[in-house]
Motif scaffolding. Sequence first.
Motif, PDB file in Angstrom:
ATOM      1  N   TRP A  41       1.164  -1.427   0.058  1.00 41.55           N
ATOM      2  CA  TRP A  41       0.089   0.044  -0.056  1.00 41.55           C
ATOM      3  C   TRP A  41       1.241   1.326  -0.069  1.00 41.55           C
ATOM      4  N   GLY A  89      -8.513   4.117  -8.768  1.00 38.61           N
ATOM      5  CA  GLY A  89      -8.700   3.582  -8.596  1.00 38.61           C
ATOM      6  C   GLY A  89      -8.490   2.811  -6.789  1.00 38.61           C
ATOM      7  N   HIS A  90      -7.136   3.746  -6.685  1.00 37.40           N
ATOM      8  CA  HIS A  90      -6.911   3.528  -5.756  1.00 37.40           C
ATOM      9  C   HIS A  90      -7.755   4.233  -4.672  1.00 37.40           C
ATOM     10  N   HIS A  91      -8.082   5.568  -4.528  1.00 39.94           N
ATOM     11  CA  HIS A  91      -8.295   6.516  -3.620  1.00 39.94           C
ATOM     12  C   HIS A  91     -10.272   5.691  -3.463  1.00 39.94           C
ATOM     13  N   GLY A  92     -10.392   5.066  -4.229  1.00 42.81           N
ATOM     14  CA  GLY A  92     -11.805   4.839  -4.366  1.00 42.81           C
ATOM     15  C   GLY A  92     -12.325   3.030  -3.846  1.00 42.81           C
ATOM     16  N   TRP A  93     -11.789   2.288  -3.684  1.00 40.43           N
ATOM     17  CA  TRP A  93     -10.929   1.549  -2.938  1.00 40.43           C
ATOM     18  C   TRP A  93     -10.725   1.837  -1.734  1.00 40.43           C
ATOM     19  N   GLU A  94      -9.854   2.656  -1.353  1.00 40.97           N
ATOM     20  CA  GLU A  94     -10.031   2.803   0.158  1.00 40.97           C
ATOM     21  C   GLU A  94     -11.387   3.477   0.730  1.00 40.97           C
ATOM     22  N   ARG A  96     -14.268   2.813   0.078  1.00 40.90           N
ATOM     23  CA  ARG A  96     -14.902   1.721  -0.338  1.00 40.90           C
ATOM     24  C   ARG A  96     -15.091   0.912   0.830  1.00 40.90           C
ATOM     25  N   ALA A  97     -13.603   0.366   0.928  1.00 38.86           N
ATOM     26  CA  ALA A  97     -13.005  -0.594   2.296  1.00 38.86           C
ATOM     27  C   ALA A  97     -12.233  -0.719   2.917  1.00 38.86           C
ATOM     28  N   PHE A  98     -11.661   0.374   2.732  1.00 39.05           N
ATOM     29  CA  PHE A  98      -9.920  -0.028   3.880  1.00 39.05           C
ATOM     30  C   PHE A  98     -10.945   0.876   4.611  1.00 39.05           C
TER      31      PHE A  98
END
Length: 188
Positions: A41, A89-94, A96-98
């Motif tokens: 990460w 993509g990275h910030h969307g994942w953070e 939504r999930a992280f």
Amino acid sequence: MTQYDIKARSGLPNEMQALLRTLPRDGWKDHPNFARSIQNWMGAHQMFRDLATLVREDTESFLGQSLEDTAYAARLARFGNLLVGNLHGHHGWEDRAFFPELEAADPRFARGLEMLETDHQELDVLLDRLTIKGNRVVQLAALEPAQMATEAGDLHGIITQVGGFLHRHLTDEEDLAVPILLHHALRG
């Protein structure tokens, strides 16, 4: 809820540094809970910093006439797209999930995670500006190369802003998230 001025903030607010004070950055890699997922990460964060620097330096080389216009346009299209697409993509994942995982593990830092999500929204605005201006520069390489320098000058200001924002935001994100991950032995 406390509001934090994104543009004026120079680091993680003091009240969000509780775990960072007990788990300082210089000891993270030696901590028994420092997992490969944390390292990966943080590696993605370094890649974003490096890509922003590369786009800025390429723009400076083009403006200084040491990088030819078609070569600059090709590099800008490639590396600018990598930066923008991967950041989204990275910030969307953070978001939504992280971040929800971190908040569930340690609700004390919910406001800090909200602050980082707000950063993502502000960064999206900057990335949109970068995309529009970058696409214009790339198009001009084929349509009107003589106009590229003017547009690239504007692009330089935007990518410099993106780079500064990323440096502060990614450092804040790491300073908040990594101590939570280490303290709660997450992602190991």
